[in-house]
Write a protein that holds these residues in place. Structure first.
Motif, PDB file in Angstrom:
ATOM      1  N   SER A 185       8.425 -17.246  -9.625  1.00 16.74           N
ATOM      2  CA  SER A 185       9.085 -17.966  -8.538  1.00 16.74           C
ATOM      3  C   SER A 185       9.860 -19.155  -9.084  1.00 16.74           C
ATOM      4  N   GLN A 186      11.016 -19.427  -8.486  1.00 15.40           N
ATOM      5  CA  GLN A 186      11.847 -20.549  -8.921  1.00 15.40           C
ATOM      6  C   GLN A 186      11.593 -21.745  -8.006  1.00 15.40           C
ATOM      7  N   VAL A 187      10.832 -22.699  -8.508  1.00 15.18           N
ATOM      8  CA  VAL A 187      10.589 -23.944  -7.774  1.00 15.18           C
ATOM      9  C   VAL A 187      10.801 -25.080  -8.771  1.00 15.18           C
ATOM     10  N   TRP A 188      12.037 -25.516  -8.887  1.00 12.35           N
ATOM     11  CA  TRP A 188      12.404 -26.511  -9.884  1.00 12.35           C
ATOM     12  C   TRP A 188      11.527 -27.750  -9.816  1.00 12.35           C
ATOM     13  N   GLN A 189      11.219 -28.201  -8.588  1.00 17.71           N
ATOM     14  CA  GLN A 189      10.535 -29.479  -8.411  1.00 17.71           C
ATOM     15  C   GLN A 189       9.060 -29.425  -8.784  1.00 17.71           C
ATOM     16  N   VAL A 190       8.510 -28.242  -8.982  1.00 21.05           N
ATOM     17  CA  VAL A 190       7.085 -28.115  -9.325  1.00 21.05           C
ATOM     18  C   VAL A 190       6.914 -27.646 -10.771  1.00 21.05           C
ATOM     19  N   THR A 191       7.461 -26.476 -11.094  1.00 26.65           N
ATOM     20  CA  THR A 191       7.269 -25.939 -12.442  1.00 26.65           C
ATOM     21  C   THR A 191       8.385 -26.331 -13.404  1.00 26.65           C
ATOM     22  N   GLY A 192       9.542 -26.706 -12.875  1.00 31.01           N
ATOM     23  CA  GLY A 192      10.677 -27.051 -13.725  1.00 31.01           C
ATOM     24  C   GLY A 192      11.414 -25.856 -14.294  1.00 31.01           C
ATOM     25  N   GLU A 193      11.065 -24.657 -13.854  1.00 26.09           N
ATOM     26  CA  GLU A 193      11.667 -23.443 -14.408  1.00 26.09           C
ATOM     27  C   GLU A 193      12.835 -22.952 -13.555  1.00 26.09           C
ATOM     28  N   SER A 194      13.868 -22.480 -14.213  1.00 26.93           N
ATOM     29  CA  SER A 194      15.005 -21.884 -13.531  1.00 26.93           C
ATOM     30  C   SER A 194      14.914 -20.358 -13.608  1.00 26.93           C
ATOM     31  N   MET A 195      15.721 -19.698 -12.790  1.00 29.31           N
ATOM     32  CA  MET A 195      15.777 -18.243 -12.828  1.00 29.31           C
ATOM     33  C   MET A 195      16.237 -17.750 -14.200  1.00 29.31           C
ATOM     34  N   ASP A 196      17.299 -18.375 -14.717  1.00 26.91           N
ATOM     35  CA  ASP A 196      17.829 -17.942 -16.010  1.00 26.91           C
ATOM     36  C   ASP A 196      16.838 -18.211 -17.137  1.00 26.91           C
ATOM     37  N   VAL A 229      14.020 -17.344  -0.176  1.00 27.01           N
ATOM     38  CA  VAL A 229      13.178 -17.219  -1.369  1.00 27.01           C
ATOM     39  C   VAL A 229      14.057 -16.598  -2.440  1.00 27.01           C
ATOM     40  N   GLU A 230      14.320 -17.356  -3.485  1.00 28.77           N
ATOM     41  CA  GLU A 230      15.089 -16.854  -4.620  1.00 28.77           C
ATOM     42  C   GLU A 230      14.129 -16.735  -5.792  1.00 28.77           C
ATOM     43  N   THR A 231      13.945 -15.518  -6.276  1.00 32.13           N
ATOM     44  CA  THR A 231      12.849 -15.293  -7.212  1.00 32.13           C
ATOM     45  C   THR A 231      13.219 -14.224  -8.233  1.00 32.13           C
ATOM     46  N   LEU A 232      12.415 -14.143  -9.280  1.00 37.04           N
ATOM     47  CA  LEU A 232      12.630 -13.169 -10.353  1.00 37.04           C
ATOM     48  C   LEU A 232      11.441 -12.213 -10.382  1.00 37.04           C
ATOM     49  N   ILE A 233      11.726 -10.939 -10.220  1.00 36.26           N
ATOM     50  CA  ILE A 233      10.684  -9.910 -10.271  1.00 36.26           C
ATOM     51  C   ILE A 233      10.740  -9.219 -11.631  1.00 36.26           C
ATOM     52  N   VAL A 234       9.583  -9.044 -12.245  1.00 39.56           N
ATOM     53  CA  VAL A 234       9.505  -8.377 -13.540  1.00 39.56           C
ATOM     54  C   VAL A 234       8.822  -7.023 -13.374  1.00 39.56           C
ATOM     55  N   GLU A 235       9.353  -6.027 -14.076  1.00 36.75           N
ATOM     56  CA  GLU A 235       8.745  -4.699 -14.155  1.00 36.75           C
ATOM     57  C   GLU A 235       8.286  -4.467 -15.586  1.00 36.75           C
ATOM     58  N   VAL A 236       7.030  -4.062 -15.734  1.00 32.54           N
ATOM     59  CA  VAL A 236       6.503  -3.648 -17.029  1.00 32.54           C
ATOM     60  C   VAL A 236       6.167  -2.166 -16.918  1.00 32.54           C
ATOM     61  N   GLU A 237       6.737  -1.346 -17.812  1.00 27.31           N
ATOM     62  CA  GLU A 237       6.604   0.112 -17.707  1.00 27.31           C
ATOM     63  C   GLU A 237       5.952   0.684 -18.960  1.00 27.31           C
ATOM     64  N   THR A 238       5.157   1.746 -18.767  1.00 21.96           N
ATOM     65  CA  THR A 238       4.489   2.400 -19.891  1.00 21.96           C
ATOM     66  C   THR A 238       5.165   3.731 -20.225  1.00 21.96           C
ATOM     67  N   ASP A 239       4.735   4.308 -21.330  1.00 16.82           N
ATOM     68  CA  ASP A 239       5.319   5.573 -21.771  1.00 16.82           C
ATOM     69  C   ASP A 239       4.997   6.737 -20.852  1.00 16.82           C
ATOM     70  N   ASP A 240       3.999   6.598 -19.971  1.00 19.38           N
ATOM     71  CA  ASP A 240       3.737   7.669 -19.011  1.00 19.38           C
ATOM     72  C   ASP A 240       4.277   7.344 -17.621  1.00 19.38           C
ATOM     73  N   GLY A 241       5.166   6.336 -17.533  1.00 23.23           N
ATOM     74  CA  GLY A 241       5.896   6.084 -16.294  1.00 23.23           C
ATOM     75  C   GLY A 241       5.230   5.172 -15.289  1.00 23.23           C
ATOM     76  N   VAL A 242       4.100   4.604 -15.627  1.00 25.06           N
ATOM     77  CA  VAL A 242       3.444   3.664 -14.711  1.00 25.06           C
ATOM     78  C   VAL A 242       4.157   2.318 -14.804  1.00 25.06           C
ATOM     79  N   ILE A 243       4.430   1.704 -13.645  1.00 24.21           N
ATOM     80  CA  ILE A 243       5.145   0.433 -13.590  1.00 24.21           C
ATOM     81  C   ILE A 243       4.291  -0.608 -12.883  1.00 24.21           C
TER      82      ILE A 243
END
Length: 361
Positions: free
Chosen positions: A49-60, A29-43
């Motif tokens: 997910s990278q599935v070229w044949q379904v969504t057409g999206e690459s990691m980059d 599983v090759e995937t991209l994880i995103v973190e969203v953080e707030t000013d009080d430290g909550v993440i």
């Protein structure tokens, strides 16, 4: 509380065995994880997910989308204003559904954590366990029969059999699975767009004549060919499910208008996240279509989010949430017990950090 930072991390997790469909084969599983953080430290965490044949999206491409236009619309915003922020995320770019889903899920995770609630409870669910099928990769009949028996012995009661374009091999494979597990185990078939409508009608008809007891057939023809889906659905008795043919609401409206299928598979990476997924589930149910919630080949982040949606909104059939089962290793936030995926009772998705996720592999 204001969002102050958005970061992305590339994660590669090895699989317990090679995963093979009509579209691709992979050992990780090759995937991209995103973190969203707030000013009080909550993440909050989300996944593209990278599935070229379904969504057409690459990691980059997903990284550029998240770190560019999607970050621009969320930084400085109050996550409590969730629906307004999500509308702006969906409108920021065309396509890029996996990238949007990652930010959508991260915002939901962040908000649930800030409230001290598991995500499934914040969404309205009461039970942490959701029954799931388990996938059998494309293979010869002997391999499929052995895999089916092994999965049933592990507690799974619903098997999803991947098949390729070869009609005879598909028939032999399904019948081998049925002979191996007996009549009481649900067997469903996923062709991942491998057939023409004429092939699909022949194969499904032969399975019906053979008494294979197939629960449904998923995406038998090309996603863009709704007319072919409609022809297959009208020609067979076995329910037909759309997967790749339904990304968003407009796709579902066309499917409903034409009565092109009997069921749909809702996946966060296709529809851009939890907000749209819940609309798809509600609309399909109101219009008499069957539903499941599915997953790509994703990490526990994506699967926990999808399982939380299924736990909160329900489906008409057993969902397809086995992706994290394929990963070599054990997640503290997500487990599989007696044919069900069990999400954590910790706040949000229950995954504390990127480091915890990387230890799974």
């Amino acid at each position: 509380m204001r969002i102050t930072r958005v970061r992305t991390h590339r994660v590669v997790l090895p699989l317990r065995e090679t995963f093979v469909t009509a579209l691709r084969r992979t050992d990780v599983v090759e995937t991209l994880i995103v973190e969203v953080e707030t000013d009080d430290g909550v993440i909050g965490l989300g996944e593209a997910s990278q599935v070229w044949q379904v969504t057409g999206e690459s990691m980059d491409g997903a990284r550029a989308c998240i770190e560019g236009p999607l970050s621009a619309v969320v930084i400085g915003r109050d996550p409590e204003d969730l629906q307004a922020v999500l509308r702006d995320v969906r409108g920021a770019v065309v396509g890029n559904t996996s990238a949007k889903a990652a930010v959508d899920v991260a915002l939901h995770d962040l908000l649930a954590r800030s409230r001290g609630l598991p995500l499934f409870r914040m969404l309205g669910g009461a039970v942490a366990a959701v029954e799931t099928d388990v996938t059998l990769s494309v293979g010869d009949p002997d391999h499929l029969a052995a895999s089916a028996s092994a999965r049933v012995s592990e507690g799974f009661r619903t098997l999803k059999v991947k098949v390729a374009a070869d009609e005879r091999q598909a028939l032999r494979g399904i019948m081998a699975v049925r002979d191996a597990v007996g009549p009481d185990i649900a067997v469903r078939l996923d062709a991942n767009q491998a057939w023409t409508d004429k092939q699909a009608i022949r194969v499904i008809g032969d399975l019906e004549d053979a008494g294979a007891g197939v629960e449904f057939v998923e995406q038998p023809v090309l996603a863009r060919d709704v007319s072919a889906l409609e022809r297959v659905t009208r020609a067979v008795h076995t329910p037909v499910m759309a997967d790749e043919a339904v990304f968003g609401i407009a796709d579902l409206v066309e499917i409903i208008h034409r009565r092109a299928v009997d069921m749909i598979n809702v996946k966060l990476a296709k529809c851009a996240g939890i907000a749209v997924a819940t609309t798809l589930l509600d609309l399909a149910r109101e219009c008499g279509l069957g539903t499941i919630v599915g997953s790509m080949m994703e990490s526990p982040v994506g699967v926990a989010a999808s399982a939380s949606v299924a736990a909160a909104h329900g489906t008409t059939a057993v969902s397809d949430l086995d992706a994290a089962w394929w990963i070599r290793g054990v997640s503290a936030a997500l487990g599989y017990e007696a044919g069900s995926v069990v999400v954590s009772a910790r706040p949000g998705l229950g995954i504390e950090s990127i480091e915890e996720l990387e230890r799974v592999g």
